[in-house]
Design a protein around this motif. Structure first.
Motif, PDB file in Angstrom:
ATOM      1  N   ASP A  41       0.813  -1.221   0.000  1.00  0.00           N
ATOM      2  CA  ASP A  41       0.000   0.000   0.000  1.00  0.00           C
ATOM      3  C   ASP A  41       0.846   1.271   0.000  1.00  0.00           C
ATOM      4  OD1 ASP A  41      -2.409  -1.453   0.097  1.00  0.00           O
ATOM      5  OD2 ASP A  41      -2.197  -1.698   2.283  1.00  0.00           O
ATOM      6  N   ARG A  42       2.126   1.156  -0.272  1.00  0.00           N
ATOM      7  CA  ARG A  42       2.981   2.347  -0.247  1.00  0.00           C
ATOM      8  C   ARG A  42       2.555   3.336  -1.317  1.00  0.00           C
ATOM      9  NH1 ARG A  42       9.626   2.425  -0.665  1.00  0.00           N
ATOM     10  NH2 ARG A  42       9.872   4.688  -0.369  1.00  0.00           N
ATOM     11  N   LEU A  43       2.463   4.623  -0.924  1.00  0.00           N
ATOM     12  CA  LEU A  43       2.043   5.661  -1.869  1.00  0.00           C
ATOM     13  C   LEU A  43       3.182   6.007  -2.825  1.00  0.00           C
ATOM     14  CD1 LEU A  43       0.045   8.016   0.535  1.00  0.00           C
ATOM     15  CD2 LEU A  43      -0.823   6.184  -0.938  1.00  0.00           C
ATOM     16  N   ASN A  44       2.799   6.558  -3.988  1.00  0.00           N
ATOM     17  CA  ASN A  44       3.754   6.843  -5.048  1.00  0.00           C
ATOM     18  C   ASN A  44       3.825   8.340  -5.334  1.00  0.00           C
ATOM     19  OD1 ASN A  44       4.317   3.912  -6.364  1.00  0.00           O
ATOM     20  ND2 ASN A  44       2.170   4.080  -5.768  1.00  0.00           N
ATOM     21  N   GLN A  78      -7.500   7.897 -11.929  1.00  0.00           N
ATOM     22  CA  GLN A  78      -7.294   6.465 -11.728  1.00  0.00           C
ATOM     23  C   GLN A  78      -8.373   5.686 -12.465  1.00  0.00           C
ATOM     24  OE1 GLN A  78      -7.016   5.253  -7.641  1.00  0.00           O
ATOM     25  NE2 GLN A  78      -6.226   3.226  -8.144  1.00  0.00           N
ATOM     26  N   ARG A  85      -2.652  -5.964  -7.907  1.00  0.00           N
ATOM     27  CA  ARG A  85      -1.989  -6.846  -6.944  1.00  0.00           C
ATOM     28  C   ARG A  85      -2.186  -8.316  -7.309  1.00  0.00           C
ATOM     29  NH1 ARG A  85      -4.045  -2.582  -4.053  1.00  0.00           N
ATOM     30  NH2 ARG A  85      -2.555  -1.437  -2.733  1.00  0.00           N
ATOM     31  N   GLU A 125       1.401  11.170  -3.175  1.00  0.00           N
ATOM     32  CA  GLU A 125       0.423  10.355  -2.462  1.00  0.00           C
ATOM     33  C   GLU A 125      -0.562   9.676  -3.416  1.00  0.00           C
ATOM     34  OE1 GLU A 125      -1.413  12.683   0.559  1.00  0.00           O
ATOM     35  OE2 GLU A 125       0.422  12.910   1.732  1.00  0.00           O
ATOM     36  N   SER A 127      -1.973   6.278  -4.732  1.00  0.00           N
ATOM     37  CA  SER A 127      -2.052   4.882  -4.298  1.00  0.00           C
ATOM     38  C   SER A 127      -1.724   3.951  -5.464  1.00  0.00           C
ATOM     39  CB  SER A 127      -3.446   4.578  -3.762  1.00  0.00           C
ATOM     40  OG  SER A 127      -4.433   4.816  -4.765  1.00  0.00           O
ATOM     41  N   PRO A 128      -1.278   2.720  -5.193  1.00  0.00           N
ATOM     42  CA  PRO A 128      -0.979   1.782  -6.278  1.00  0.00           C
ATOM     43  C   PRO A 128      -2.204   1.561  -7.166  1.00  0.00           C
ATOM     44  CG  PRO A 128      -0.116   0.971  -4.197  1.00  0.00           C
ATOM     45  CD  PRO A 128      -0.951   2.164  -3.859  1.00  0.00           C
ATOM     46  N   ASN A 166       8.762   3.613  -6.366  1.00  0.00           N
ATOM     47  CA  ASN A 166       7.624   4.449  -5.989  1.00  0.00           C
ATOM     48  C   ASN A 166       7.815   5.918  -6.324  1.00  0.00           C
ATOM     49  OD1 ASN A 166       7.905   2.159  -3.615  1.00  0.00           O
ATOM     50  ND2 ASN A 166       5.804   2.458  -4.308  1.00  0.00           N
TER      51      ASN A 166
END
Length: 270
Positions: A41-44, A78, A85, A125, A127-128, A166
């Motif tokens: 869940d790491r932001l990009n 998006q 995933r 910020e 999200s994937p 990221n």
């Protein structure tokens, strides 16, 4: 529809690498991606850059001069209902095109940024997921601006070492810009704070702002006695007076002698 050409610059640690893609989907290096279930869940962070025009290109007669890189609107949306995933969702995203992405549906949450004077728009910020990137050119009268076709980017991207990245910078290229060189890797330069010394030619004279000064010539003062001893001028003056006195005495003596001689001659005659 010809494919959109884009160049990726991916920042990871102290190294900066370059990658290329010739499809409408930007996913990073064309290496084996890590397992999709490790995306997390790491932001990009994503920076979109407008390329710089060649300042030495002449403006053809009858055409407007090119505008700057500032003021481009960059819209990121998006794409809905794609789970990257999973292996199936990731493969589906890589096979998308812009028309199919729009027909699938876009999220209502859009991020719109304008490029700064360097032609960059920063998005943090994120999200994937899978994103559609679109451009709107400025409309300043008297100038012409390039147009850039939309493209799709999958975040996070795949690095050259096959790991998830990221942070990314994408330099969009319009159609007709030619082929892109193969991926190359180069270090992130560190600017030097040392100021090099100025160089001069052998006969160059350092400039000066000092104004020339006038030189005042003062008359020389006569020598003064030191410790009661007459100076040189005093000695010279005394010598001259002594010579004159001696001459006068000699003259007076001569007159007296001549007078006596004449008196003797007169007495003898009588």
């Amino acid at each position: 529809m010809s494919a959109l050409l884009v160049v990726l610059a991916l920042t990871f640690g102290s190294q900066q690498v370059a990658a290329s893609a010739d499809t409408a989907v930007v996913s990073g290096y064309q290496t084996l991606a890590p397992s999709t279930n490790t995306i997390g869940d790491r932001l990009n962070e994503l920076t979109i850059s407008i390329p710089h025009d060649n300042d030495y290109d002449d403006v053809p007669p009858g055409e407007l001069p090119p505008g700057g890189r500032a003021g481009y609107e960059v819209i990121i949306s998006q794409i809905s209902n794609i789970d990257i995933r999973t292996d199936e969702g990731y493969r589906y995203a890589k096979g998308l095109d812009v028309e199919r992405a729009r027909s699938r549906g876009l999220s209502e949450e859009r991020s719109i940024k304008k490029t700064d004077i360097e032609g960059q728009a920063f998005f943090g910020e994120l999200s994937p997921g899978v994103y559609l990137v679109e451009f709107k050119s400025p409309e300043t009268p008297g100038y012409r601006y390039k147009t850039f076709k939309p493209f799709i980017v999958i975040l996070p991207l795949v690095g050259k070492d096959g790991q998830w990245l990221n942070k990314a910078e994408i330099n969009a290229k319009s159609d007709g810009d030619g082929e892109i060189s193969p991926p190359t890797e180069f270090p992130n330069p560190v600017p030097s704070t040392e100021v090099p010394p100025p160089t001069r030619t052998p006969h160059e004279v350092a400039p000066t702002t000092e104004m020339p000064r006038e030189v005042e010539v003062l008359p020389r003062e006569p020598d003064r006695p030191v410790n009661g001893t007459p100076g040189r001028l005093a000695e010279t003056g005394a010598s001259v007076l002594w010579i004159v006195a001696m001459g006068l005495l000699a003259l007076l003596a001569g007159i007296i002698l001549i007078g006596r001689k004449n008196k003797n001659i007169t007495e003898d005659a009588s």
